[in-house]
Design an enzyme around this catalytic site. Structure first.
Site, mmCIF file in Angstrom:
data_model
loop_
_atom_site.group_PDB
_atom_site.id
_atom_site.type_symbol
_atom_site.label_atom_id
_atom_site.label_comp_id
_atom_site.label_asym_id
_atom_site.label_seq_id
_atom_site.Cartn_x
_atom_site.Cartn_y
_atom_site.Cartn_z
ATOM 1 N N HIS A 131 -11.754 -4.129 -9.201
ATOM 2 C CA HIS A 131 -11.534 -3.742 -7.805
ATOM 3 C C HIS A 131 -10.183 -3.049 -7.723
ATOM 4 C CE1 HIS A 131 -12.239 -3.971 -3.435
ATOM 5 N NE2 HIS A 131 -10.918 -3.948 -3.383
ATOM 6 N N CYS A 132 -10.193 -1.807 -7.240
ATOM 7 C CA CYS A 132 -8.961 -1.003 -7.208
ATOM 8 C C CYS A 132 -8.454 -0.857 -5.783
ATOM 9 C CB CYS A 132 -9.231 0.374 -7.818
ATOM 10 S SG CYS A 132 -7.773 1.444 -7.811
#
Length: 320
Positions: A131-132
């Protein structure tokens, strides 16, 4: 997790960071270099503009493209095998029996191969990498290509600007005396500030790009890398217990089997960027649905050999 909570606030910030080198580099570096050569200025201006348009487009694609979630009502097809990263001497412990099928208790649904539950998205993401917070999105099956393109674009854009800064600095050094430079230091200071700012950006992004290229080239996601390391650590521990006075004498790549490693950087790169090399840098949609993956021949050959050996052992026991 703190950065992930910032959500959409980071997106205009990142767009600003993307545009800053372009908006400052064109008037402060390119124009002073080519103000007496309009054709040369237009060539560099068009080139820089093309890069920045492509860069912004790939970033927004990474932001706005869903990474892929477990389809509603998805159930494992008959005969599906949940292959896993394992040591070469391990049996494949996960098959298609009911107790081995992956189930997400939070989503209350089956999980396809390589899918993982994201705490931020609160969904199971297909082929989840991570998850960025910088894109306020997960990097998964359908937007991993855009994420890699974005990182490549940042490195190319900043590298080009730093080359122009170095060129301009050399021109100033060659044509300006020390006294003149001290009397009018504005352009030199501007170049120094721009260079420092952009070196900081390219250093961090290059590190992330190198990591992503390593993962993609080895047929792994960020999550699978740590699974790979856990298997490798367990194998080394088991080997030391069985052979306390003997060195392993094998490369880790030869000991740990990854079902998704196609055997070469180019073949692994195709699984993320597409099979047509001419379109790797184009923002095309990756084919497939993210629930089925090709398994490497090396992995399947090893599994076949172990099954054959197990059958031979069982037959020998029955004969006795």
């Amino acid at each position: 997790r703190r950065m992930a909570g910032l959500g959409w606030i980071l997106i205009p910030f990142v767009v600003g960071l993307i545009l800053a080198p372009y908006l400052t580099g064109v008037p402060l570096i390119l124009w002073p270099m080519f103000r007496h050569n309009l054709f040369g200025f237009m060539c560099h201006f068009i080139f820089a503009t093309a890069i920045i348009i492509w860069l912004v487009k790939t970033y927004l694609r990474a932001v706005n493209t869903p990474p892929g979630y477990t389809p509603n009502g998805w159930t494992p097809p008959e005969g599906l095998v949940y292959y896993r990263i394992k040591a070469y001497d391990q049996d494949d412990l996960e098959g298609n029996s009911d107790e081995k099928i992956r189930w997400c208790a939070k989503c209350e649904t089956y999980k396809p191969p390589r899918a993982h539950h994201c705490k931020e998205c609160k969904k199971c993401v297909l082929k989840m990498d991570h998850h960025c917070p910088w894109i306020n999105n997960c990097v998964g099956y359908f937007n991993h290509k855009y994420f890699v393109q974005f990182l490549i674009g940042v490195v190319l854009d900043i590298s080009y600007l730093l080359a122009m800064i170095a060129w301009r600095a050399f021109e100033l050094y060659s044509t300006t005396s020390s006294k003149q430079a001290l009397e009018n230091p504005t352009e030199i200071l501007t170049a120094a500030v721009l260079a420092t700012f952009n070196i900081g950006i390219i250093s961090s992004v290059s590190a992330l790009l190198s990591w992503q290229l390593f993962l993609v080239g080895s047929g792994r996601t960020n999550i699978e890398y740590f699974e790979y390391q856990d298997v490798a650590s367990a194998f080394r521990k088991r080997y030391r217990q069985q052979h306390p006075n003997k060195k392993l004498g094998m490369r880790q790549e030869d000991v740990i089997l990854n079902p998704w490693d196609m055997g070469s950087f180019s073949e692994n790169f195709k699984t993320v960027m597409g099979h047509n090399k001419n379109r790797w840098m184009l923002p095309d949609r990756i084919p497939g649905d993210g629930t089925e993956f090709v398994v490497s021949r090396r992995y399947l050959n090893n599994q076949s050999r172990r099954e054959m050996n197990n059958t031979m052992v069982s037959s020998s026991v029955e004969d006795v």
